[in-house]
Design an enzyme around this catalytic site. Structure first.
Site, PDB file in Angstrom:
ATOM      1  N   SER A  71       0.840  -1.191   0.000  1.00 41.16           N
ATOM      2  CA  SER A  71       0.000   0.000   0.000  1.00 41.16           C
ATOM      3  C   SER A  71       0.881   1.250   0.000  1.00 41.16           C
ATOM      4  O   SER A  71       1.717   1.411  -0.889  1.00 41.16           O
ATOM      5  CB  SER A  71      -0.960  -0.048   1.192  1.00 41.16           C
ATOM      6  OG  SER A  71      -1.949   0.943   1.073  1.00 41.16           O
ATOM      7  N   ASP A 103      -9.100  -4.352  -5.946  1.00 37.73           N
ATOM      8  CA  ASP A 103      -8.603  -3.381  -4.970  1.00 37.73           C
ATOM      9  C   ASP A 103      -9.178  -2.002  -5.263  1.00 37.73           C
ATOM     10  O   ASP A 103      -8.820  -1.363  -6.249  1.00 37.73           O
ATOM     11  CB  ASP A 103      -7.072  -3.357  -5.031  1.00 37.73           C
ATOM     12  CG  ASP A 103      -6.448  -2.513  -3.931  1.00 37.73           C
ATOM     13  OD1 ASP A 103      -7.165  -1.752  -3.271  1.00 37.73           O
ATOM     14  OD2 ASP A 103      -5.215  -2.635  -3.742  1.00 37.73           O
ATOM     15  N   HIS A 145      -7.690  -5.042  -1.483  1.00 35.81           N
ATOM     16  CA  HIS A 145      -6.458  -4.390  -1.057  1.00 35.81           C
ATOM     17  C   HIS A 145      -5.541  -5.328  -0.273  1.00 35.81           C
ATOM     18  O   HIS A 145      -4.349  -5.064  -0.162  1.00 35.81           O
ATOM     19  CB  HIS A 145      -6.780  -3.151  -0.226  1.00 35.81           C
ATOM     20  CG  HIS A 145      -5.629  -2.227  -0.049  1.00 35.81           C
ATOM     21  ND1 HIS A 145      -4.887  -1.739  -1.109  1.00 35.81           N
ATOM     22  CD2 HIS A 145      -5.056  -1.699   1.076  1.00 35.81           C
ATOM     23  CE1 HIS A 145      -3.930  -0.946  -0.655  1.00 35.81           C
ATOM     24  NE2 HIS A 145      -4.003  -0.918   0.668  1.00 35.81           N
TER      25      HIS A 145
END
Length: 332
Positions: free
Chosen positions: A187, A273, A308
């Site tokens: 991330s 995501d 994610h």
């Protein structure tokens, strides 16, 4: 969440045009030159963690503008040989937490440095210990919008500089094989690790999953989830500030860093995501190394039904096997 971005065959060909500023390289050269004028390490203190198989030190190093940045440095206990080092960057809103939280890399036999995120650490996890003394420029309260209207004041200029300095710091620590340094993150941490790969020419390897800051303009059109949603919310109030914001964001665009990188690279992406849309990761992967004058080893793993979290532990298992083949295993 159903698949919402480009179909996989299109993602595999996706090479987006990004508005790269003409002074992109000069901006970062100047920033890093200023930050690199002093030795990186400030202090290295052993800490008691209750872990018998791991030794840990509380490290402070000089980051952007010489600011003190905290990190945990860990090694397998009782191992004296120089080890390859994994420098890990944490996710958005997270700090370095407690030293026993992230043990994968040290348990695999590597030296491990986990950098604190300046001015973050209050959204989840166990907190952080590094303030950001330069956060007074106009912008919103979240890191993604601090100083958004000028590249010189933007939060990610400082955080990326800290990350580059973290590589210098780990290489100055005893028991580290400086030639086998790996940048890793998921991330926000993935976006920062990718920036490090574009700015540190002798990095050995890159591990990146679901990277933030890649394909930023497209992501702002696709998702309202934070951190991109924080930028959209700011611009919904500050109408007419788009030009300044987009200019600032162009200096931290992961696709631009990817073009300049030469380290071997391992990517992972969840195709559902909505936090960091997969077209960003593929855009960076597809242009990775094209300006570096080399043809770096690279691979990407897609998880069609994941968001994610990407491949989660499956991706980590792939990373462990791959990086051992690239830089060699850790302690035996």
């Amino acid at each position: 969440m159903p698949a919402f971005d480009l179909p996989l065959p299109e993602l595999e060909r996706h090479r987006p045009d990004v508005e790269e500023p003409a002074d992109f390289d000069a901006f970062w050269l100047s920033t890093l030159k200023e930050a690199g004028q002093a030795d990186p390490l400030v202090s290295v203190r052993p800490v008691e963690t209750g872990l018998r198989l791991t030794q840990t030190w509380d490290v402070t190093f000089r980051g952007f503008a010489g600011d003190p940045v905290r990190a945990w440095f860990s090694r397998p206990a009782g191992v004296g040989e120089p080890l390859p080092a994994v420098v890990e960057f944490a996710g958005y809103g997270r700090g370095r937490g407690l030293p026993h939280e992230r043990l994968t890399w040290v348990n695999a036999g590597y030296a491990h440095l986990l950098m604190d995120n300046r001015g973050q650490g209050d959204q989840y996890g166990c907190g952080g210990d590094t303030p950001d003394p330069h956060a007074a420029a106009p912008g919103g309260p979240g890191p993604a919008v601090r100083g958004l209207l000028t590249p010189e004041d933007y939060h990610y200029r400082r955080l990326i500089t800290d990350a580059v300095r973290a590589v210098s710091a780990v290489r100055a620590l005893p028991g580290v094989d400086a030639g086998r340094t790996v940048a890793a993150g998921n991330s926000q941490g993935g976006g920062v690790a990718l920036a490090v790969a574009g700015l540190v020419p002798d990095l050995a390897a890159l591990l990146v999953t679901a990277p933030l800051l890649c394909g930023i303009r497209r992501a702002l059109d696709l998702t309202d989830a934070g951190p991109y949603g924080e930028i959209a919310a700011y611009l919904s109030v500050h109408r007419g500030a788009e030009r300044e914001a987009y200019r600032t964001l162009s200096y931290v665009e992961g696709i631009s860093f990817a073009r300049r990188a030469s380290a071997a690279a391992h990517f992972g992406v969840g195709l559902r995501d909505t936090v960091c849309p997969p077209s960003g990761a593929y855009g960076a992967f597809n242009v990775y190394g094209e300006l570096a004058g080399a043809d770096p080893v690279k691979e990407i793993h897609a998880y069609p039904f994941n968001g994610h979290e990407g491949g989660d532990a499956v991706q980590v298992r792939r990373q462990l096997g791959w990086v051992a083949g690239v830089v060699g295993g850790g302690a035996s």
